[in-house]
Design an enzyme around this catalytic site. Structure first.
Site, PDB file in Angstrom:
ATOM      1  N   SER A 279       1.162  -1.372  -0.023  1.00  0.00           N
ATOM      2  CA  SER A 279      -0.128  -0.030   0.169  1.00  0.00           C
ATOM      3  C   SER A 279       0.978   1.236  -0.021  1.00  0.00           C
ATOM      4  O   SER A 279       0.144   2.271  -0.550  1.00  0.00           O
ATOM      5  CB  SER A 279      -0.988   0.021   1.242  1.00  0.00           C
ATOM      6  OG  SER A 279      -0.047  -0.071   2.532  1.00  0.00           O
TER       7      SER A 279
ATOM      8  N   LYS B 156     -11.936   1.241  -2.422  1.00  0.00           N
ATOM      9  CA  LYS B 156     -10.897   1.893  -3.303  1.00  0.00           C
ATOM     10  C   LYS B 156     -11.295   1.706  -4.892  1.00  0.00           C
ATOM     11  O   LYS B 156     -12.017   2.539  -5.156  1.00  0.00           O
ATOM     12  CB  LYS B 156      -9.685   1.094  -2.969  1.00  0.00           C
ATOM     13  CG  LYS B 156      -8.950   1.286  -1.659  1.00  0.00           C
ATOM     14  CD  LYS B 156      -7.957   0.542  -1.048  1.00  0.00           C
ATOM     15  CE  LYS B 156      -7.857   0.998   0.361  1.00  0.00           C
ATOM     16  NZ  LYS B 156      -6.719   0.355   1.269  1.00  0.00           N
TER      17      LYS B 156
ATOM     18  N   HIS C 256      -5.390  -3.146  -3.230  1.00  0.00           N
ATOM     19  CA  HIS C 256      -5.051  -2.135  -4.187  1.00  0.00           C
ATOM     20  C   HIS C 256      -4.755  -2.833  -5.565  1.00  0.00           C
ATOM     21  O   HIS C 256      -4.433  -2.242  -6.602  1.00  0.00           O
ATOM     22  CB  HIS C 256      -3.368  -1.821  -3.919  1.00  0.00           C
ATOM     23  CG  HIS C 256      -3.866  -0.837  -2.600  1.00  0.00           C
ATOM     24  ND1 HIS C 256      -4.017   0.418  -2.667  1.00  0.00           N
ATOM     25  CD2 HIS C 256      -3.321  -0.979  -1.197  1.00  0.00           C
ATOM     26  CE1 HIS C 256      -4.213   0.948  -1.259  1.00  0.00           C
ATOM     27  NE2 HIS C 256      -3.405   0.194  -0.459  1.00  0.00           N
TER      28      HIS C 256
HETATM   29  C1  LIG Z   1      -6.929   0.259   2.717  1.00  0.00           C
HETATM   30  C2  LIG Z   1      -6.439  -1.203   2.965  1.00  0.00           C
HETATM   31  C3  LIG Z   1      -7.027  -2.242   3.786  1.00  0.00           C
HETATM   32  C4  LIG Z   1      -8.120  -1.566   4.874  1.00  0.00           C
HETATM   33  O1  LIG Z   1      -9.333  -1.458   4.125  1.00  0.00           O
HETATM   34  P1  LIG Z   1     -10.581  -0.691   4.358  1.00  0.00           P
HETATM   35  O2  LIG Z   1     -11.620  -1.046   3.737  1.00  0.00           O
HETATM   36  O3  LIG Z   1     -10.058   0.942   4.138  1.00  0.00           O
HETATM   37  O4  LIG Z   1     -10.593  -0.738   5.808  1.00  0.00           O
HETATM   38  C5  LIG Z   1      -6.330  -3.366   4.178  1.00  0.00           C
HETATM   39  N1  LIG Z   1      -5.275  -3.649   3.682  1.00  0.00           N
HETATM   40  C6  LIG Z   1      -4.638  -2.770   2.904  1.00  0.00           C
HETATM   41  C7  LIG Z   1      -3.400  -3.124   1.987  1.00  0.00           C
HETATM   42  C8  LIG Z   1      -5.147  -1.329   2.522  1.00  0.00           C
HETATM   43  O5  LIG Z   1      -4.419  -0.757   1.745  1.00  0.00           O
END
Ligand SMILES: *Cc1c(COP(=O)(O)O)cnc(C)c1O
Length: 383
Positions: free
Chosen positions: A178, A237, A206
């Protein structure tokens, strides 16, 4: 003063240039935003396909509200599991290529729920050092032995697996990291899971929607799968809405229904979100041009940025980290960009290792080449 110890800690955060503040977003999320009364081009969101304020999703949310109301009103196991949630789970399982899928309120909760339901005191978890905080928190909460290996170091991982006498072995990793944007070597990780009788939890927050044919994610990108894989992806996302899901073998998913406390003891998300996500999944799948445009913008940024004092990490994904080093300088560069109408977040420890404060440039299919050109010109002039 009962809270003077906290005040001291907060002053310490401030003195290390680590204090975080929140900007006030007045517009929908997107490539162009209004913040504190001013318009910016933003490189800050995980809305990689530009779907977060798509008119078709807004309309689907409206229809979902008309049909199901606003609140789910109960947890999934009581009476909160609506038709929309159920349809979405079936569609997500088929899309990701697994027998079954289970919705969670957020990715954070999906990781907490899955890891704590699947492993405990007698087990061991093997984790990449740069994994997302939610995976680390999940492992700590599970009470399993926590074995971390250096970023992407498969030899180190194999040594840890070979030496393990744990009852169950679970490898956990970001699929696309991330804060770095690089991609885990998934086929090799699957092979290690098979060789050492382990499970592999792949966090594709991602990669889902972005990588692979039709945006099916990192497994599709590598054209690999295995019954040992437990797949997690988020829906806030690239999918542009909210939530997350775990997909896997039927026994895994049924275990989560029975045991994942972050699933059982929380109110189901509003069904209107699941209804909107059914529409989002169609856009993700069909509109290949969004992924084409994103790839083109990534190429443009990498080709045009002239890095001198700083370092652009090797990444082919929408996440392009420009490593600056010192916290204060990363913040100063982000502020200079903001004065020029460009928003890029400065990411500092503890989110990234000390000494690697960075600008995390996130590209989106909602950007146009001129946006990237403006950012490149500003950065080239600043270093
Ligand atoms: C954003 C993210 C999460 C958490 O997801 P949310 O739905 O925002 O709580 C978990 N793992 C990774 C790698 C992320 O980038």
């Amino acid at each position: 003063m009962p809270f003077s110890a906290l005040a001291l800690e907060l002053a310490e955060i401030e003195s290390q240039d680590l204090r975080r503040t929140r900007r006030l977003l007045e517009s929908p999320q997107g490539a162009r935003v209004t913040v504190d009364g001013r318009d910016y081009v933003a490189f800050c969101s995980n809305d990689y396909l530009g779907l977060a304020s798509h008119p078709r999703l807004i309309e689907a949310a409206r229809q979902g509200a008309a049909r199901y109301g606003v609140g789910a009103g109960a947890s999934h196991l009581i009476l909160g599991h609506s038709m929309a949630h159920h349809d979405l789970e079936k569609r997500l399982a088929a899309f990701a290529g697994f027998p079954r899928a289970l919705l969670f309120s957020t990715g954070y909760l999906a990781n907490i729920g899955a890891v704590t339901a699947l492993v405990g005191r007698e087990d061991a978890v093997f984790a990449d050092r740069l994994n997302h905080a939610s995976l680390n928190d999940a492992v700590l909460l599970s009470r399993a032995a926590f074995k971390r290996y250096p970023h992407l170091d498969l030899a180190a991982l194999e040594r840890l697996l070979a030496g393990s006498t744990a009852r169950r072995r679970l490898i956990v990793t970001d699929a696309v990291f991330s804060m770095d944007g690089d991609i885990a070597p998934v086929p090799e990780l699957v092979a290690l899971a098979e060789r050492y009788d382990a499970w592999l939890l792949l966090d594709d927050a991602h990669g889902f929607g972005v990588l692979g044919a039709e945006g099916r994610g990192t497994l599709a990108h590598f054209n690999v799968n295995s019954p040992r894989v437990i797949y997690m992806a988020t829906l806030g996302k690239a999918a542009g809405v909210s939530g997350a899901f775990i997909a896997g073998e039927a026994e895994v998913v049924e275990t989560l229904v029975q045991r994942a406390r972050a699933y059982v003891y929380t109110t189901a998300t509003p069904p209107l979100l699941a209804h909107a996500l059914l529409e989002s999944l169609e856009l993700v799948r069909r509109e290949e041009w969004r992924r084409d445009r994103l790839r083109e913008l990534v190429r443009q940024l990498k080709a045009r940025l002239q890095v001198r004092r700083w370092r652009l990490e090797p990444s082919d994904t929408a996440i392009q980290p420009l490593i600056i080093g010192a916290n204060a300088e990363a913040v100063a560069v982000a502020e200079a960009l903001a004065r020029g109408g460009l928003l890029v977040p400065a990411i500092r420890p503890p989110t990234v290792p000390a000494g690697t404060a960075r600008l995390r440039i996130s590209l989106s299919a909602a950007h146009v080449p001129d946006d990237v050109e403006r950012l490149v010109a500003a950065l080239n002039a600043l270093q």
